[in-house]
Motif scaffolding. Structure first.
Motif, short mmCIF file in Angstrom:
data_model
loop_
_atom_site.label_atom_id
_atom_site.label_comp_id
_atom_site.label_asym_id
_atom_site.label_seq_id
_atom_site.Cartn_x
_atom_site.Cartn_y
_atom_site.Cartn_z
N GLY A 29 0.84 -1.19 0.00
CA GLY A 29 0.00 0.00 0.00
C GLY A 29 0.88 1.24 0.00
O GLY A 29 1.95 1.25 0.61
N ALA A 30 0.45 2.29 -0.68
CA ALA A 30 1.26 3.50 -0.79
C ALA A 30 0.37 4.72 -0.96
O ALA A 30 -0.76 4.62 -1.43
CB ALA A 30 2.24 3.40 -1.96
N LEU A 289 6.21 -6.82 8.33
CA LEU A 289 5.88 -5.48 7.84
C LEU A 289 7.15 -4.71 7.52
O LEU A 289 8.06 -4.65 8.35
CB LEU A 289 5.07 -4.69 8.88
CG LEU A 289 3.79 -5.33 9.41
CD1 LEU A 289 3.15 -4.42 10.45
CD2 LEU A 289 2.82 -5.62 8.28
N LEU A 290 7.20 -4.13 6.33
CA LEU A 290 8.26 -3.20 5.95
C LEU A 290 7.59 -1.86 5.69
O LEU A 290 6.64 -1.78 4.91
CB LEU A 290 9.00 -3.66 4.68
CG LEU A 290 10.12 -4.69 4.82
CD1 LEU A 290 9.58 -6.02 5.32
CD2 LEU A 290 10.85 -4.87 3.49
N ALA A 329 -5.67 -4.97 1.80
CA ALA A 329 -5.36 -4.80 3.22
C ALA A 329 -4.27 -3.76 3.41
O ALA A 329 -4.37 -2.87 4.28
CB ALA A 329 -4.96 -6.13 3.83
N ALA A 330 -3.19 -3.86 2.62
CA ALA A 330 -2.08 -2.92 2.75
C ALA A 330 -2.52 -1.50 2.43
O ALA A 330 -2.17 -0.54 3.13
CB ALA A 330 -0.93 -3.34 1.84
N GLN A 331 -3.30 -1.35 1.36
CA GLN A 331 -3.74 0.00 0.99
C GLN A 331 -4.69 0.57 2.04
O GLN A 331 -4.65 1.77 2.33
CB GLN A 331 -4.42 -0.03 -0.38
CG GLN A 331 -4.69 1.35 -0.97
CD GLN A 331 -3.42 2.16 -1.14
OE1 GLN A 331 -2.40 1.66 -1.60
NE2 GLN A 331 -3.47 3.43 -0.76
N SER A 332 -5.51 -0.27 2.63
CA SER A 332 -6.43 0.21 3.66
C SER A 332 -5.67 0.69 4.90
O SER A 332 -6.09 1.66 5.55
CB SER A 332 -7.40 -0.91 4.05
OG SER A 332 -8.26 -1.23 2.98
N VAL A 333 -4.57 0.03 5.24
CA VAL A 333 -3.76 0.49 6.36
C VAL A 333 -3.20 1.88 6.08
O VAL A 333 -3.23 2.77 6.95
CB VAL A 333 -2.62 -0.50 6.65
CG1 VAL A 333 -1.64 0.08 7.67
CG2 VAL A 333 -3.17 -1.82 7.16
N THR A 360 4.63 4.17 2.48
CA THR A 360 4.59 2.84 1.88
C THR A 360 4.62 1.78 2.98
O THR A 360 5.37 1.91 3.95
CB THR A 360 5.79 2.61 0.94
OG1 THR A 360 5.78 3.60 -0.10
CG2 THR A 360 5.74 1.22 0.31
N ILE A 361 3.79 0.75 2.82
CA ILE A 361 3.85 -0.40 3.72
C ILE A 361 3.77 -1.67 2.87
O ILE A 361 3.01 -1.73 1.91
CB ILE A 361 2.72 -0.39 4.77
CG1 ILE A 361 2.90 -1.55 5.76
CG2 ILE A 361 1.35 -0.45 4.13
CD1 ILE A 361 2.00 -1.48 6.97
#
Length: 505
Positions: A29-30, A289-290, A329-333, A360-361
């Motif tokens: 996600g970014a 997680l990065l 999920a990543a984008q929602s975070v 970014t995650i």
């Protein structure tokens, strides 16, 4: 010759890495940078400069990375391509020992640094050649007053500065033989979340950021003759808080012209990675997680630094319990963090948080199920969100962690919609099936120690005391189920009122 080498190197990196398969067990996600106006509306101030890696190599090798670029994305993009070429083209295999892997990772970063500067050596040489023709700083002469030749020199120097400026911080995670290795240069962050059989989460921050408040880094600078107390006070070196970076010719070659670094005996800002690992992943359930510095800083601006790791893990666990893809999920975070940062600004609690940088995650699951991994709609369940208030005891701000309940259905569900549900058949009532059937999430409230050193210590979770039911079989309403009741009622009532059958009586 150098220009030919630069073009050849760039084209080779592109062709070498284009065909490598993406890892399907992670999501990214970014969000770009944002500056808020007085009305709370945000605008992007520069193009996105973050980068990432998520590749699957041969022999059970996986490579992930998050790169935080600044003053352009050139270094971040170059590092991502070059590291891939140095690590996933046969250099690693299952026979390598831990020391072999650490050595190969260190060498790869060294190649990235040297290769990048080879690509800009012509521009640096031309810049050095033209610099004597610039006007002294104390001469107050407008640009239009310069001679045509001087104007051309000034314009060319600006072009060259754009071409050679910029740098990046990088964090890379390598999985080989089901063991995790982390290589870090700069201020990005890695968290390893382990879910135990009793539903507890253990959060481990792997390594510490190489920043101006890192005691070990300050000591390293002090041994080189740098005034570390002054560095800590200022908080930045040439516009960045990192003490290790890729690229950035100013702090690598011209550091004696920077006031904070002018007393250094040798190059103070380095690109050498700090390597952690191996960490065995055998039998582990959880996620890796990065995160880029921009995402961490945005959440810290909103809620303070004390519980950032715990809040991120709570958000990720909540989204994994709701979303059916890792990308979503990543984008929602990221969207959650954006919203929290924005809300903190417009509420007036953090008016100094008027901007955030690129965020970014990268989420890599480790035997961790998504929302449809336990009881999917096709298996007879439907996911309903439940909002659980989260209070950070270290700050006055609050946020909400959304978990999910997966309720069994008595009827066939098609595309997540019940085909024949009635209140009599499928609605849970206090006398039949309780609406607290299955909590598809681990308990994500965690407790950390006050420091997070790189010694691998775990931030262990302190679970809440279990609420005891009263004589009617109910527990105190510490969770807001109103949205759950509404969605369940809409799904099963066929338009009829559900006031008598659901919710607290």
């Amino acid at each position: 010759m150098a220009a030919h080498r630069r073009t050849l190197m760039q084209s080779q990196h592109q062709s070498w890495t284009d065909d490598l398969p993406l890892c399907q067990m992670c999501g990214v996600g970014a969000a770009p940078n944002c500056v808020y106006g007085p009305d709370g509306k945000g605008t992007q101030s520069h193009p996105m400069e973050d980068g990432h890696l998520r590749l699957r190599g041969e022999d059970g090798c996986f490579l992930y990375g998050v790169f935080n670029g600044y003053d352009g994305s050139r270094v971040a993009n170059f590092a991502a391509q070059c590291l891939t070429a140095e690590l996933l083209l046969g250099q690693l295999n299952s026979s390598h020992t831990d020391s072999d892997v650490r050595r190969i990772l260190t060498q790869a970063f060294d190649v990235v640094e040297k290769s990048y500067f080879e690509t800009i050596d012509d521009a640096l040489a031309e810049k050095a050649h033209l610099s004597p023709y610039t006007l002294p700083h104390n001469e107050n002469v407008a640009f239009h007053q310069l001679t045509p030749q001087s104007q051309k020199v000034q314009e060319r120097l600006k072009e060259l500065e754009l071409e050679v400026s910029g740098g990046a911080t990088a964090v890379v995670a390598l999985i080989l033989n089901n063991k995790l290795y982390v290589a870090n240069v700069g201020t990005n962050r890695v968290l390893l979340c382990k879910s135990s059989s009793d539903g507890q989460n253990q959060v481990q921050q792997i390594g510490r950021p190489h920043s101006t408040d890192n005691e070990e880094e300050l000591q390293r600078l002090a041994t080189l003759g740098v005034d570390s107390a002054r560095v800590r006070q200022v908080g930045q070196i040439a516009g960045q808080s990192s003490t290790r970076r890729l690229g950035d010719y100013r702090v690598k070659f011209n550091y004696n012209e920077i006031e904070l670094l002018s007393s250094a005996k040798t190059k103070p800002i380095i690109s050498e990675p700090e390597i952690h690992g191996s960490h065995s992943l055998d039998g582990l359930t959880g996620f890796l997680l990065l995160m880029s510095e921009g995402l961490i800083n945005a959440l810290e601006s909103a809620h303070g630094p004390e519980q950032v790791n715990q809040e991120i893990v709570a958000m990720v666990a909540a989204e994994l319990a709701q979303q059916t893809s890792l990308e979503a999920a990543a984008q929602s975070v990221v969207e959650r963090v954006k919203r929290l940062h924005h809300d903190a600004y417009v509420s007036g609690r953090q008016r100094e948080a008027y901007r955030h940088e690129d965020m970014t995650i990268l989420i890599r699951t480790l035997n961790y199920p998504l929302a449809d991994g336990a009881l999917t709609p096709t298996q007879g369940g439907r996911i309903y969100p439940v909002s659980v208030p989260y209070s950070n005891s270290q700050s006055t701000s609050k946020t909400s962690v959304t978990l999910s309940l997966v309720m069994p259905s008595q009827n066939t569900l098609t595309n997540g919609t019940s085909t024949a549900s009635t209140l009599e058949e499928g609605t849970p009532t206090p006398g039949s099936q309780s609406p607290t059937a299955t909590l598809q999430s681990t308990n994500t409230q965690t407790q950390s120690s006050s420091s997070s050193s790189g010694d691998g210590s775990l931030f262990r979770q302190r679970g809440s005391q279990a609420a005891q039911p009263d004589e009617t079989g109910r527990v105190p309403p510490y969770v807001d189920f109103s949205q759950f009741y509404r969605l369940w009622g809409n799904e099963h009532s066929d338009g009829q009122s559900t006031q008598g059958g659901l919710g607290p009586q």
